[in-house]
Design a protein around this motif. Structure first.
Motif, mmCIF file in Angstrom:
data_model
loop_
_atom_site.group_PDB
_atom_site.id
_atom_site.type_symbol
_atom_site.label_atom_id
_atom_site.label_comp_id
_atom_site.label_asym_id
_atom_site.label_seq_id
_atom_site.Cartn_x
_atom_site.Cartn_y
_atom_site.Cartn_z
ATOM 1 N N SER A 70 0.843 -1.198 0.000
ATOM 2 C CA SER A 70 0.000 0.000 0.000
ATOM 3 C C SER A 70 0.878 1.248 0.000
ATOM 4 O O SER A 70 2.075 1.183 0.281
ATOM 5 N N CYS A 71 0.269 2.383 -0.309
ATOM 6 C CA CYS A 71 0.989 3.653 -0.365
ATOM 7 C C CYS A 71 0.384 4.659 0.604
ATOM 8 O O CYS A 71 -0.837 4.742 0.761
ATOM 9 N N CYS A 72 1.256 5.423 1.240
ATOM 10 C CA CYS A 72 0.844 6.536 2.103
ATOM 11 C C CYS A 72 1.588 7.748 1.570
ATOM 12 O O CYS A 72 2.754 7.967 1.895
ATOM 13 N N GLY A 73 0.934 8.497 0.686
ATOM 14 C CA GLY A 73 1.644 9.549 -0.027
ATOM 15 C C GLY A 73 2.661 8.908 -0.947
ATOM 16 O O GLY A 73 2.313 8.087 -1.799
ATOM 17 N N THR A 74 3.945 9.216 -0.738
ATOM 18 C CA THR A 74 5.008 8.600 -1.553
ATOM 19 C C THR A 74 5.702 7.456 -0.814
ATOM 20 O O THR A 74 6.683 6.902 -1.299
ATOM 21 N N THR A 75 5.197 7.111 0.375
ATOM 22 C CA THR A 75 5.826 6.072 1.202
ATOM 23 C C THR A 75 5.071 4.749 1.121
ATOM 24 O O THR A 75 3.865 4.706 1.374
ATOM 25 N N PRO A 76 5.775 3.661 0.781
ATOM 26 C CA PRO A 76 5.122 2.345 0.787
ATOM 27 C C PRO A 76 5.026 1.801 2.216
ATOM 28 O O PRO A 76 5.880 2.087 3.051
ATOM 29 N N TYR A 77 3.950 1.048 2.483
ATOM 30 C CA TYR A 77 3.820 0.453 3.820
ATOM 31 C C TYR A 77 2.994 -0.827 3.755
ATOM 32 O O TYR A 77 2.303 -1.085 2.771
ATOM 33 N N ASN A 78 3.105 -1.605 4.847
ATOM 34 C CA ASN A 78 2.373 -2.858 4.972
ATOM 35 C C ASN A 78 1.133 -2.599 5.826
ATOM 36 O O ASN A 78 1.242 -2.349 7.033
ATOM 37 N N SER A 79 -0.033 -2.656 5.200
ATOM 38 C CA SER A 79 -1.277 -2.303 5.889
ATOM 39 C C SER A 79 -1.694 -3.324 6.950
ATOM 40 O O SER A 79 -2.606 -3.072 7.727
ATOM 41 N N THR A 80 -0.986 -4.455 6.989
ATOM 42 C CA THR A 80 -1.275 -5.441 8.036
ATOM 43 C C THR A 80 -0.750 -4.961 9.382
ATOM 44 O O THR A 80 -1.376 -5.173 10.431
ATOM 45 N N PHE A 81 0.399 -4.281 9.358
ATOM 46 C CA PHE A 81 1.047 -3.858 10.599
ATOM 47 C C PHE A 81 1.038 -2.344 10.814
ATOM 48 O O PHE A 81 1.175 -1.871 11.943
ATOM 49 N N ASP A 82 0.910 -1.597 9.730
ATOM 50 C CA ASP A 82 0.968 -0.142 9.828
ATOM 51 C C ASP A 82 -0.336 0.495 9.357
ATOM 52 O O ASP A 82 -1.166 -0.154 8.713
ATOM 53 N N ILE A 83 -0.475 1.769 9.665
ATOM 54 C CA ILE A 83 -1.659 2.520 9.233
ATOM 55 C C ILE A 83 -1.194 3.888 8.723
ATOM 56 O O ILE A 83 -0.189 4.438 9.204
ATOM 57 N N CYS A 109 -2.115 7.724 8.313
ATOM 58 C CA CYS A 109 -3.001 8.794 8.782
ATOM 59 C C CYS A 109 -2.591 10.107 8.119
ATOM 60 O O CYS A 109 -1.610 10.741 8.528
ATOM 61 N N ASN A 110 -3.331 10.474 7.085
ATOM 62 C CA ASN A 110 -3.056 11.739 6.365
ATOM 63 C C ASN A 110 -1.588 11.896 5.989
ATOM 64 O O ASN A 110 -0.956 12.920 6.257
ATOM 65 N N GLY A 111 -1.035 10.858 5.378
ATOM 66 C CA GLY A 111 0.344 10.929 4.876
ATOM 67 C C GLY A 111 1.410 10.538 5.876
ATOM 68 O O GLY A 111 2.597 10.576 5.553
ATOM 69 N N VAL A 112 1.026 10.157 7.101
ATOM 70 C CA VAL A 112 1.995 9.739 8.120
ATOM 71 C C VAL A 112 1.767 8.266 8.447
ATOM 72 O O VAL A 112 0.656 7.869 8.798
ATOM 73 N N VAL A 113 2.833 7.469 8.331
ATOM 74 C CA VAL A 113 2.747 6.036 8.616
ATOM 75 C C VAL A 113 3.070 5.784 10.087
ATOM 76 O O VAL A 113 4.082 6.276 10.601
ATOM 77 N N SER A 114 2.216 5.021 10.751
ATOM 78 C CA SER A 114 2.432 4.679 12.159
ATOM 79 C C SER A 114 2.203 3.182 12.345
ATOM 80 O O SER A 114 1.463 2.558 11.584
ATOM 81 N N PHE A 115 2.855 2.650 13.403
ATOM 82 C CA PHE A 115 2.639 1.240 13.734
ATOM 83 C C PHE A 115 1.206 1.083 14.244
ATOM 84 O O PHE A 115 0.752 1.826 15.116
ATOM 85 N N LYS A 116 0.508 0.111 13.718
ATOM 86 C CA LYS A 116 -0.915 -0.024 14.021
ATOM 87 C C LYS A 116 -1.164 -0.523 15.431
ATOM 88 O O LYS A 116 -1.953 0.057 16.179
ATOM 89 N N GLY A 117 -0.512 -1.575 15.839
ATOM 90 C CA GLY A 117 -0.743 -2.153 17.147
ATOM 91 C C GLY A 117 -2.211 -2.470 17.357
ATOM 92 O O GLY A 117 -2.886 -2.981 16.464
#
Length: 236
Positions: free
Chosen positions: A157-170, A172-180
């Motif tokens: 998945s993409c968060c702005g220009t940053t790729p991330y894993n939506s299983t573990f991260d979320i 929020c308006n362009g900022v990736v955080s650990f979901k927990g």
């Protein structure tokens, strides 16, 4: 008004006198011997089609954007120019020799087996099957986020220009955080809806308060919120 009525009357009389007559604009004509091309009557002869206001025989001629040309072996049009699609290719009204090319990249023909076109830029294809802006890439090993290419890894998945894993991260308006255990966004912050509440991007601890009034919390049982102002409910 009188002229229009008179013209219609003349047309009616002409058509009434000839059962084969048809209307061509405000005039009548005989389709057996004449042709009507966009309101212009011409002798028909062997012509069965119209090119603008000119009749023509489609066996020997071709009409390209209202321009008549000899047909020969041509069966397609590139702008106003006729061409044979077996030997030539038309890319945005530019004719080129076809060869093994079957696709267009802007005005340039190319072979999609060996090349790839990304936003008008031709590149060697290799193992690439996708485009990131003007750059070709292999989506198995890379990910494109808003035209920024990155290694994929486990990210899908993409968060702005940053790729991330939506299983573990979320995101929020362009900022990736650990979901927990948290699963919601309040602006760019992450929060747990069980313990907190988001009031217009401002986080509040929920407690027994259950509703937002603007950025503040209030008790709906005892208060009323009107246009962001909290008032005692009383007997209202």
């Amino acid at each position: 008004m009188i002229v229009a009525v008179a013209s219609s009357f003349v047309l009616l009389l002409s058509c009434f006198g000839n059962t084969d007559a048809a209307a061509c604009g405000q005039r009548s004509y005989d389709p057996t011997f004449q042709s009507c091309c966009n309101g212009v009557i011409n002798s028909k002869g062997s012509n069965e089609a119209c090119c603008g206001t000119t009749p023509y025989n489609s066996t020997f001629q071709i009409c390209c954007n209202d321009v008549l040309s000899s047909k020969g072996s041509n069966e397609a049009c590139c702008g106003t120019t006729p061409y044979n699609s077996t030997f030539q290719i038309c890319c945005n009204e530019v004719l080129s020799f076809k060869g093994s090319n079957g696709s267009c990249c802007g005005t340039t023909p190319y072979n999609s087996t060996f090349q790839i076109c990304c936003n008008g830029v031709l590149s060697s294809k290799g193992s690439n099957g996708s485009c990131c802006g003007t750059t070709p890439y292999n989506s198995t090993g890379h990910i494109c986020c808003n035209e920024v290419l990155s290694s994929k890894g486990s990210n899908g998945s993409c968060c702005g220009t940053t790729p991330y894993n939506s299983t573990f991260d979320i995101c929020c308006n362009g900022v990736v955080s650990f979901k927990g255990s948290d699963g919601a966004c309040c602006g760019t912050k992450l929060y747990n809806p069980t313990l907190q509440i988001c009031c217009n991007d401002v986080l509040r601890y929920k407690g027994s308060n259950e509703a937002c009034c603007g950025t503040k919390l209030y008790y709906p049982s005892f208060h009323i919120c009107c246009n962001g102002v909290i008032s005692s409910k009383g007997s209202n």
